[in-house]
Design a protein around this motif. Sequence first.
Motif, PDB file in Angstrom:
ATOM      1  N   ASP A  44       2.152  61.890  34.678  1.00 21.91           N
ATOM      2  CA  ASP A  44       0.725  61.735  35.045  1.00 21.91           C
ATOM      3  C   ASP A  44       0.074  60.185  34.509  1.00 21.91           C
ATOM      4  O   ASP A  44      -0.713  59.857  35.071  1.00 21.91           O
ATOM      5  CB  ASP A  44      -0.182  62.675  34.099  1.00 21.91           C
ATOM      6  CG  ASP A  44       0.060  63.955  34.589  1.00 21.91           C
ATOM      7  OD1 ASP A  44       0.276  64.193  35.828  1.00 21.91           O
ATOM      8  OD2 ASP A  44      -0.352  65.169  34.058  1.00 21.91           O
ATOM      9  N   SER A  45       0.977  59.701  33.827  1.00 18.40           N
ATOM     10  CA  SER A  45       0.581  58.101  33.497  1.00 18.40           C
ATOM     11  C   SER A  45       0.973  57.273  34.778  1.00 18.40           C
ATOM     12  O   SER A  45       0.326  55.979  34.348  1.00 18.40           O
ATOM     13  CB  SER A  45       1.065  57.840  31.790  1.00 18.40           C
ATOM     14  OG  SER A  45       2.652  57.643  32.081  1.00 18.40           O
ATOM     15  N   ARG A 103       4.343  56.668  35.181  1.00 21.02           N
ATOM     16  CA  ARG A 103       5.822  55.967  34.548  1.00 21.02           C
ATOM     17  C   ARG A 103       6.850  56.099  35.560  1.00 21.02           C
ATOM     18  O   ARG A 103       6.788  57.584  36.082  1.00 21.02           O
ATOM     19  CB  ARG A 103       6.071  56.207  33.206  1.00 21.02           C
ATOM     20  CG  ARG A 103       5.217  55.537  32.154  1.00 21.02           C
ATOM     21  CD  ARG A 103       5.810  55.781  30.854  1.00 21.02           C
ATOM     22  NE  ARG A 103       5.984  57.305  30.336  1.00 21.02           N
ATOM     23  CZ  ARG A 103       6.379  57.798  29.315  1.00 21.02           C
ATOM     24  NH1 ARG A 103       6.815  56.817  28.504  1.00 21.02           N
ATOM     25  NH2 ARG A 103       6.563  58.887  29.410  1.00 21.02           N
ATOM     26  N   PHE A 142      -1.910  50.016  34.445  1.00 23.07           N
ATOM     27  CA  PHE A 142      -1.277  50.329  33.032  1.00 23.07           C
ATOM     28  C   PHE A 142      -2.165  49.753  32.057  1.00 23.07           C
ATOM     29  O   PHE A 142      -2.359  50.413  31.077  1.00 23.07           O
ATOM     30  CB  PHE A 142       0.335  50.146  32.900  1.00 23.07           C
ATOM     31  CG  PHE A 142       1.386  51.092  33.817  1.00 23.07           C
ATOM     32  CD1 PHE A 142       1.283  52.384  33.580  1.00 23.07           C
ATOM     33  CD2 PHE A 142       2.081  50.509  34.573  1.00 23.07           C
ATOM     34  CE1 PHE A 142       2.048  53.149  34.123  1.00 23.07           C
ATOM     35  CE2 PHE A 142       3.073  51.504  35.408  1.00 23.07           C
ATOM     36  CZ  PHE A 142       3.163  52.602  34.973  1.00 23.07           C
ATOM     37  N   ARG A 176      -7.425  53.742  26.355  1.00 23.97           N
ATOM     38  CA  ARG A 176      -6.746  54.824  25.415  1.00 23.97           C
ATOM     39  C   ARG A 176      -7.325  53.934  23.938  1.00 23.97           C
ATOM     40  O   ARG A 176      -7.330  55.079  22.944  1.00 23.97           O
ATOM     41  CB  ARG A 176      -5.386  54.790  25.584  1.00 23.97           C
ATOM     42  CG  ARG A 176      -4.965  55.956  24.926  1.00 23.97           C
ATOM     43  CD  ARG A 176      -3.518  56.074  25.018  1.00 23.97           C
ATOM     44  NE  ARG A 176      -2.767  54.955  24.401  1.00 23.97           N
ATOM     45  CZ  ARG A 176      -2.192  54.729  22.911  1.00 23.97           C
ATOM     46  NH1 ARG A 176      -2.345  55.847  22.274  1.00 23.97           N
ATOM     47  NH2 ARG A 176      -1.562  53.868  22.652  1.00 23.97           N
ATOM     48  N   ALA A 221      -5.599  51.531  31.701  1.00 26.79           N
ATOM     49  CA  ALA A 221      -5.551  52.609  30.919  1.00 26.79           C
ATOM     50  C   ALA A 221      -5.305  52.641  29.493  1.00 26.79           C
ATOM     51  O   ALA A 221      -5.825  53.429  28.711  1.00 26.79           O
ATOM     52  CB  ALA A 221      -4.473  53.514  31.603  1.00 26.79           C
ATOM     53  N   GLU A 222      -4.464  51.612  28.995  1.00 26.90           N
ATOM     54  CA  GLU A 222      -3.964  51.452  27.875  1.00 26.90           C
ATOM     55  C   GLU A 222      -5.214  50.837  26.978  1.00 26.90           C
ATOM     56  O   GLU A 222      -5.348  51.440  25.874  1.00 26.90           O
ATOM     57  CB  GLU A 222      -2.712  50.706  27.594  1.00 26.90           C
ATOM     58  CG  GLU A 222      -2.461  50.384  26.071  1.00 26.90           C
ATOM     59  CD  GLU A 222      -1.945  51.690  25.305  1.00 26.90           C
ATOM     60  OE1 GLU A 222      -1.740  51.661  24.223  1.00 26.90           O
ATOM     61  OE2 GLU A 222      -1.489  52.508  26.059  1.00 26.90           O
TER      62      GLU A 222
END
Length: 358
Positions: A276-277, A279, A23, A30, A26-27
Motif C-alpha cells: 500500500d505504500s 514500495r 514517497f 507521517r 507521504a513520509e
Amino acid sequence: MTNTPSTPARVTVIGAYGHTGRFVVAELLRRGLAPILSGRNLQRLAELGELYPELETRRATVDDPDSLDRALAGAAAVINCAGPFALTAAPVIEAALRAGVPYLDVTAEAEVVLDTIAAYGDRAREAGGLVVPAVAFYGGLGDLLAAAAIGDWKTGDGHRYGAADADRISIAYALSDWRPTDGTRVTGQVSAGRRSGGRILYADGRLQTRSGDAPRADWTFPDPIGTQPVVGEFTMADSATIPTHLSVPDIDTCMTVSAVEDLRSVDTSGPVAVDDSGRSAQTFLVEVVATRNGETRRAVASGQDIYAVTAPLVAEATCRVLVDSHRPSGVITAGALADARDFLTALAPGHLSLDFTN
C-alpha cells in the motif's frame, strides 16, 4: 525517528508528483509536517492534489524564478526531488537562499554535488543558509555509513593518527533487482553526457574520469547474500559527499552485476508496487568498509526499495534541520549534519536493518 517541529512546518517539495517525490510527501505527512506540492507539470500536480486535498499545490518551473519564489513563500524548508539535478539544483538553491530557508535534495549525480559545493559553499555560509545535497539512497546513505564506520578515527582537528581518517573506503551495493524509473534513466543520460560517456571514480584524493570497461570482481556480502560478482568503479554521489567531511585518498565502489544489467536493460517498465505504500519488492544491502593502518571497520544497512528509503532519509534530515536552533550554514552533507550512527538508528527498525562492527 527524530523530533519534529512543535507546529506543523510547511515544506515545499519540488517534483512532488515524481516517483520519489510521492514517497517524500507521504513520509513528511507521517511525521506531522505540511508538504507544499510543487512541480512544473500542472496536470500531474493537479492529480496529486486530488489525492491530498488538504495540501496546497503551487506550480513552479526552474526557468521562472518568480514561480520558485511563490512556491517557497511561507515554507520552512524546500526538498528538491526533480531531476535531472544538473538542471534543477542551482535554480532551486538560488530560490532557497532568496527565501532564507534550508535546501535539501535527493540527487545521485556526483557532478552535481561538486557543482553545488563549488558554487554555494561560500555563498550559503556567508548568507547563513544551509544546503544539503544528495540525502538519498545514493549519496546520503553511503555517506552516513562511512561516517558511522570511521567513528572515533575522525578527530576533527587535523587527523591525530596521520594524514587521513581512513586509508580507503569501499562501498558495495547489492540489489536484488533494479527497475529504474524514467527519471533515473534521464538523469543517467545527462550525467554520462557530462563526462563524454566515461565513468568517474574517487582516487588520489579527487574524482577522476576513466574510459574503457569497468573492472569486475567478486565481493563477499554479509549473509544471506554471500559472494556475488560485482562491477567495480560504479561511482555514485557518495564519492562526492564523503570527502566533504572525511579525509580519505581512495573510495572504491561496486554494484552487483545483475543490478547493473537490469539498469542497462531495454525493459523500461520501472518499479512495480507490491504494498500500500507503493514500495517495490526490490531489496538492497549496502556495505561500507573503512580501513586504516591494517585495521578494518564495517557498517551495513539493508532494506526494501532504494527509492522508497530515500524518503525517510531526507525527511529525517529535514526534521533535524528544522528543530536545530544552532544549525550549521554552508553546504553540509548528511554524514556531517548529525551524528551518523544516531541518524541511521533513528530510521531503524521501520526502514533499515543495521550492523556496525566498530
